[in-house]
Design a protein around this motif. Structure first.
Motif, PDB file in Angstrom:
ATOM      1  N   UNK A   1       0.816  -1.209   0.000  1.00  0.00           N
ATOM      2  CA  UNK A   1       0.000   0.000   0.000  1.00  0.00           C
ATOM      3  C   UNK A   1       0.852   1.262   0.000  1.00  0.00           C
ATOM      4  N   UNK A   2       0.276   2.339  -0.496  1.00  0.00           N
ATOM      5  CA  UNK A   2       0.912   3.653  -0.391  1.00  0.00           C
ATOM      6  C   UNK A   2       0.977   4.098   1.075  1.00  0.00           C
ATOM      7  N   UNK A   3       0.028   3.618   1.878  1.00  0.00           N
ATOM      8  CA  UNK A   3      -0.065   4.090   3.259  1.00  0.00           C
ATOM      9  C   UNK A   3       1.081   3.584   4.138  1.00  0.00           C
ATOM     10  N   UNK A   4       1.653   2.425   3.807  1.00  0.00           N
ATOM     11  CA  UNK A   4       2.740   1.899   4.636  1.00  0.00           C
ATOM     12  C   UNK A   4       3.948   2.841   4.636  1.00  0.00           C
ATOM     13  N   UNK A   5       4.508   3.204   3.473  1.00  0.00           N
ATOM     14  CA  UNK A   5       5.632   4.153   3.527  1.00  0.00           C
ATOM     15  C   UNK A   5       5.241   5.507   4.107  1.00  0.00           C
ATOM     16  N   UNK A   6       3.972   5.916   3.917  1.00  0.00           N
ATOM     17  CA  UNK A   6       3.523   7.186   4.498  1.00  0.00           C
ATOM     18  C   UNK A   6       3.620   7.131   6.011  1.00  0.00           C
ATOM     19  N   UNK A   7       3.120   6.041   6.630  1.00  0.00           N
ATOM     20  CA  UNK A   7       3.138   5.945   8.098  1.00  0.00           C
ATOM     21  C   UNK A   7       4.546   5.724   8.638  1.00  0.00           C
ATOM     22  N   UNK A   8       5.455   5.241   7.786  1.00  0.00           N
ATOM     23  CA  UNK A   8       6.837   5.021   8.212  1.00  0.00           C
ATOM     24  C   UNK A   8       7.720   6.241   7.980  1.00  0.00           C
ATOM     25  N   UNK A   9       7.150   7.287   7.388  1.00  0.00           N
ATOM     26  CA  UNK A   9       7.932   8.490   7.134  1.00  0.00           C
ATOM     27  C   UNK A   9       8.793   8.423   5.896  1.00  0.00           C
ATOM     28  N   UNK A  10       8.603   7.410   5.049  1.00  0.00           N
ATOM     29  CA  UNK A  10       9.384   7.268   3.823  1.00  0.00           C
ATOM     30  C   UNK A  10       8.729   7.949   2.628  1.00  0.00           C
ATOM     31  N   UNK A  11       7.483   8.375   2.813  1.00  0.00           N
ATOM     32  CA  UNK A  11       6.767   9.072   1.749  1.00  0.00           C
ATOM     33  C   UNK A  11       5.975  10.222   2.334  1.00  0.00           C
ATOM     34  N   UNK A  12       5.759  11.299   1.588  1.00  0.00           N
ATOM     35  CA  UNK A  12       5.034  12.460   2.101  1.00  0.00           C
ATOM     36  C   UNK A  12       3.535  12.194   2.251  1.00  0.00           C
ATOM     37  N   UNK A  13       2.885  13.038   3.036  1.00  0.00           N
ATOM     38  CA  UNK A  13       1.439  12.928   3.203  1.00  0.00           C
ATOM     39  C   UNK A  13       0.704  13.252   1.909  1.00  0.00           C
ATOM     40  N   UNK A  14       1.270  14.145   1.126  1.00  0.00           N
ATOM     41  CA  UNK A  14       0.648  14.552  -0.137  1.00  0.00           C
ATOM     42  C   UNK A  14       1.633  14.339  -1.274  1.00  0.00           C
ATOM     43  N   UNK A  15       1.201  13.614  -2.295  1.00  0.00           N
ATOM     44  CA  UNK A  15       1.999  13.435  -3.508  1.00  0.00           C
ATOM     45  C   UNK A  15       1.106  13.755  -4.694  1.00  0.00           C
ATOM     46  N   UNK A  16       1.199  15.007  -5.208  1.00  0.00           N
ATOM     47  CA  UNK A  16       0.370  15.411  -6.344  1.00  0.00           C
ATOM     48  C   UNK A  16       0.737  14.630  -7.592  1.00  0.00           C
ATOM     49  N   UNK A  17       1.971  14.123  -7.638  1.00  0.00           N
ATOM     50  CA  UNK A  17       2.412  13.254  -8.736  1.00  0.00           C
ATOM     51  C   UNK A  17       3.278  12.165  -8.118  1.00  0.00           C
ATOM     52  N   UNK A  18       2.763  10.947  -8.036  1.00  0.00           N
ATOM     53  CA  UNK A  18       3.471   9.880  -7.342  1.00  0.00           C
ATOM     54  C   UNK A  18       4.787   9.509  -8.035  1.00  0.00           C
ATOM     55  N   UNK A  19       4.904   9.822  -9.335  1.00  0.00           N
ATOM     56  CA  UNK A  19       6.147   9.501 -10.044  1.00  0.00           C
ATOM     57  C   UNK A  19       7.315  10.317  -9.533  1.00  0.00           C
ATOM     58  N   UNK A  20       7.024  11.403  -8.808  1.00  0.00           N
ATOM     59  CA  UNK A  20       8.087  12.246  -8.262  1.00  0.00           C
ATOM     60  C   UNK A  20       8.586  11.736  -6.914  1.00  0.00           C
ATOM     61  N   UNK A  21       7.943  10.690  -6.379  1.00  0.00           N
ATOM     62  CA  UNK A  21       8.298  10.167  -5.058  1.00  0.00           C
ATOM     63  C   UNK A  21       8.755   8.725  -5.220  1.00  0.00           C
ATOM     64  N   UNK A  22      10.044   8.437  -5.013  1.00  0.00           N
ATOM     65  CA  UNK A  22      10.547   7.065  -5.223  1.00  0.00           C
ATOM     66  C   UNK A  22       9.797   6.018  -4.408  1.00  0.00           C
ATOM     67  N   UNK A  23       9.440   6.346  -3.165  1.00  0.00           N
ATOM     68  CA  UNK A  23       8.762   5.365  -2.316  1.00  0.00           C
ATOM     69  C   UNK A  23       7.389   4.997  -2.855  1.00  0.00           C
ATOM     70  N   UNK A  24       6.774   5.902  -3.635  1.00  0.00           N
ATOM     71  CA  UNK A  24       5.446   5.647  -4.190  1.00  0.00           C
ATOM     72  C   UNK A  24       5.506   5.134  -5.630  1.00  0.00           C
ATOM     73  N   UNK A  25       6.501   5.590  -6.369  1.00  0.00           N
ATOM     74  CA  UNK A  25       6.584   5.234  -7.788  1.00  0.00           C
ATOM     75  C   UNK A  25       6.669   3.724  -7.977  1.00  0.00           C
ATOM     76  N   UNK A  26       7.361   3.043  -7.083  1.00  0.00           N
ATOM     77  CA  UNK A  26       7.535   1.588  -7.230  1.00  0.00           C
ATOM     78  C   UNK A  26       6.250   0.819  -6.946  1.00  0.00           C
ATOM     79  N   UNK A  27       5.249   1.484  -6.394  1.00  0.00           N
ATOM     80  CA  UNK A  27       4.005   0.808  -6.035  1.00  0.00           C
ATOM     81  C   UNK A  27       2.952   0.864  -7.137  1.00  0.00           C
ATOM     82  N   UNK A  28       3.201   1.634  -8.190  1.00  0.00           N
ATOM     83  CA  UNK A  28       2.193   1.813  -9.236  1.00  0.00           C
ATOM     84  C   UNK A  28       2.214   0.647 -10.221  1.00  0.00           C
ATOM     85  N   UNK A  29       1.914  -0.531  -9.691  1.00  0.00           N
ATOM     86  CA  UNK A  29       1.821  -1.745 -10.502  1.00  0.00           C
ATOM     87  C   UNK A  29       0.556  -2.497 -10.108  1.00  0.00           C
TER      88      UNK A  29
END
Length: 342
Positions: free
Chosen positions: A84-112
């Motif tokens: 989930x996107x929420x796991x890295x968010x709660x761990x502090x590895x991803x921001x609370x807001x990502x207007x474009x997930x491709x700009x966030x490495x922790x989120x970009x790998x999850x778009x599958x």
């Protein structure tokens, strides 16, 4: 579902408040409050899917959902927490807001897979009273969002904290209910005193306290004489009345911190804290007087805890002393006359 919130608000405009209106009443539970929150945010912030979730081990349970993608995550759905996107968010590895997930490495790998269409994400943790993670309030969009999405974060955080507050109150009410149920389970239905289970818990608690800190402690064992004969002669209602009367006397004699229990049909016990042998003897004499004044004849025994002795063993010695007292009573009298107390 988001339009239902807007219509409800629009319908209320221009008219006076009516307290009988169900729209003003509190939600009867966390799940309904969560659904209303998801619908409100969908109507006012946008995005394609709003979720309120609960993290259960390796899974993320959907409690509420709203938005055009709602059919993809209905309440009751389960998703892998690790993906989930929420796991890295709660761990502090991803921001609370990502207007474009491709700009966030922790989120970009999850778009599958099921998340391949996600292009924007917003999420905040929902925290329980004890500080542990309960779940998340989150949103997804299939297109990149404007940078102004950040401005919505304050409102989302406020809604999330309100949901956490509702959750905390619901959990507190549940905990109190559980405590009350446990307390009820430890009480004798007839006298309101501790029952055998409650007495055993008190013994264990005091044994632990004495082992740690020492201090004087005495146990009194009390047994009603002739209860069986009274039940056979006058019925169990009369016997119950004697039991209740005895419990009232014992409870009225105890001090704050003492434990009073009905441990058997006609057997009672008192655990007297900070009570040495001399005080125990005085308490026993006082109990004899009060019981006889209440029209009750009972056998009593007392024992004071010895250094290093298990409190259960102290109770055993008090019980032995009570039975010695009962044997003396049997030698002196049989069934009392009508002019003697029962």
């Amino acid at each position: 579902m988001g339009t239902s919130v807007g219509r409800s608000a629009a319908a209320r405009r221009g008219r006076a408040a009516e307290l009988s209106d169900p729209d003003w009443k509190p939600w009867p539970g966390f799940a309904l409050a969560a659904q209303a929150a998801a619908e409100h945010l969908n109507a006012h912030v946008g995005m394609d899917l709003w979720l309120v979730t609960h993290v259960q081990g390796e899974e993320q349970l959907v409690i509420a959902s709203a938005g055009p993608w709602q059919h993809l995550a209905q309440p009751g759905s389960l998703f892998a927490w690790s993906a989930s996107f929420c796991l890295p968010m709660t761990q502090g590895r991803g921001p609370l807001v990502a207007a474009c997930v491709e700009d966030v490495p922790a989120y970009e790998t999850l778009t599958v897979g099921p998340l391949a269409g996600v292009r924007a994400y917003l999420g905040i943790p929902l925290v329980a009273t004890d500080g542990t993670l309960f779940g998340t309030l989150c949103a997804f969009a299939g297109t990149d969002q404007p940078r102004s999405l950040d401005r919505s974060l304050a409102s989302v955080e406020l809604v999330g904290r309100m949901l956490s507050t509702i959750l905390a109150r619901e959990q507190d009410a549940h905990d109190r209910s559980q405590e009350a149920a446990r307390a009820y389970a430890d009480r004798d239905a007839l006298t309101g005193l501790r029952n055998r289970r409650g007495w055993q818990a008190s013994l264990a608690q005091e044994n632990d306290r004495c082992s740690r800190y020492g201090g004087a402690l005495s146990v009194m064992a009390v047994d009603l004489d002739h209860l069986k004969r009274v039940n056979e002669r006058d019925g169990h209602g009369s016997g119950d009345e004697l039991i209740i009367r005895c419990g009232t006397v014992l409870n009225g004699t105890s001090r704050p911190g003492d434990a009073v229990a009905r441990v058997g049909g006609d057997e009672f016990a008192i655990l007297a804290v900070q009570c040495d042998a001399r005080a125990a003897q005085a308490l026993t004499l006082r109990l004899r007087v009060l019981l006889r004044s209440a029209g009750l004849q009972a056998s009593l025994g007392a024992a004071t805890r010895r250094p290093g002795e298990d409190v259960a063993a102290t109770w055993g010695r008090a019980d032995e002393a009570m039975y010695r007292d009962k044997r003396r009573h049997r030698q002196l009298s049989s069934l009392p006359t009508p002019h003697q107390p029962i």
